[in-house]
Design an enzyme around this catalytic site. Structure first.
Site: not given
Ligand code: ARG
Length: 277
Positions: A176, A270
């Protein structure tokens, strides 16, 4: 030579967070998740409470989204939407395990009476979008490569009427945008160049010549997954080198321990969605 430390001014923020009451790692949709590693949900909740208290102590307004049983990743509230100037561009999750979260975020914005635009394209909200109100008159940075479809960048530009710069993420550990790049104030960023394609690195150097460039160890400690109000930078406690760089640039690092949530592949940013009226 006299070194002049700039005085950084904080700006009050409005955030949305969601407690990790149902947090667990039961599937693996990013390289940090390992279903064989046990998760201590109580510890996650305790660390998350520390984050909430930190945001409140800095004077910010904090909304809490009620968690839904079965939605293991709902604690990562940043993924639920992306708002600019009171318009909300909704999320559309890539993985079916998280699909249902988008509607719960939508209900929240509907209750607030914000204009919500449902997306046609796959995108994971603030996970892959960030906004700098004072950069080039108001600039959106957007990541693609793992989760958000580049078509969503064009869609976001139409919905939000702000220029959107597409950045290509090329290292799966930084799946991300918010794992590799953060707004540290209204016009500047901190980032980890090697998470991006070489062309995207060139674009970032051109747009942000004064950016803070993070070292490998801090990036891998999720140091860039931070939340800043322009002065106070809430970041993972492990990212000590980045904290020093921020302090040298006149910011105030505020370390927070959130290690249990790293098992889900996320950290501070996150867990925090910013609402931009
Ligand atoms: N386990 C989640 C996923 O893989 C983690 C999300 C993390 N969020 C972020 N904004 N980077 O979607």
């Amino acid at each position: 030579m006299v070194s002049v430390t700039q005085h950084r001014m904080p700006r009050k923020r409005t955030y949305l967070i969601c407690p990790p009451e149902h947090f667990a790692v039961e599937y693996a949709i990013n390289p940090w998740m390992d279903t064989a590693t046990p998760v201590d949900t109580e510890l996650a909740l305790k660390q998350w409470t520390g984050l909430r208290e930190t945001l409140l102590s800095l004077g910010h307004e904090v909304h809490v989204l009620p968690p839904e049983p079965g939605l293991r990743d709902m604690v990562f509230a940043a993924n639920g939407a992306f708002s600019v100037d009171g318009t909300v561009y909704g999320a559309r999750f890539k993985h079916p395990q998280r699909t249902a979260e988008a509607a719960l975020h939508r209900e929240f914005y509907d209750r607030l009476g914000w204009r919500y635009v449902a997306p046609s394209e796959t995108n994971e909200g603030e996970g892959d979008f960030t906004y700098l109100p004072e950069a080039y008159g108001g600039l959106v940075l957007a990541g693609y490569g793992y989760r958000t479809d580049p078509a969503a960048h064009a869609e976001a530009q139409e919905v939000l009427a702000r220029p959107v710069v597409s950045l290509h993420l090329t290292d799966p550990r930084f799946y991300h945008l918010d794992t590799a790049l953060a707004s540290i104030d209204d016009s500047n960023i901190a980032y980890f160049p090697t998470a991006f394609s070489s062309a995207s690195q060139t674009v970032l150097r051109q747009l942000f010549p004064d950016a803070i460039v993070a070292a490998d160890a801090d990036a891998l400690a999720f140091g860039l997954n931070l939340v800043s109000d322009g002065r106070n930078v809430v970041l993972p406690a492990e990212a000590t080198g980045l904290a020093e760089q921020l302090a040298a640039a006149g910011y105030r690092p505020v370390p927070v321990e959130l290690a249990e949530l790293k098992k889900g592949g996320g950290s501070i940013k996150c867990c925090v969605a910013e609402l931009r009226p």
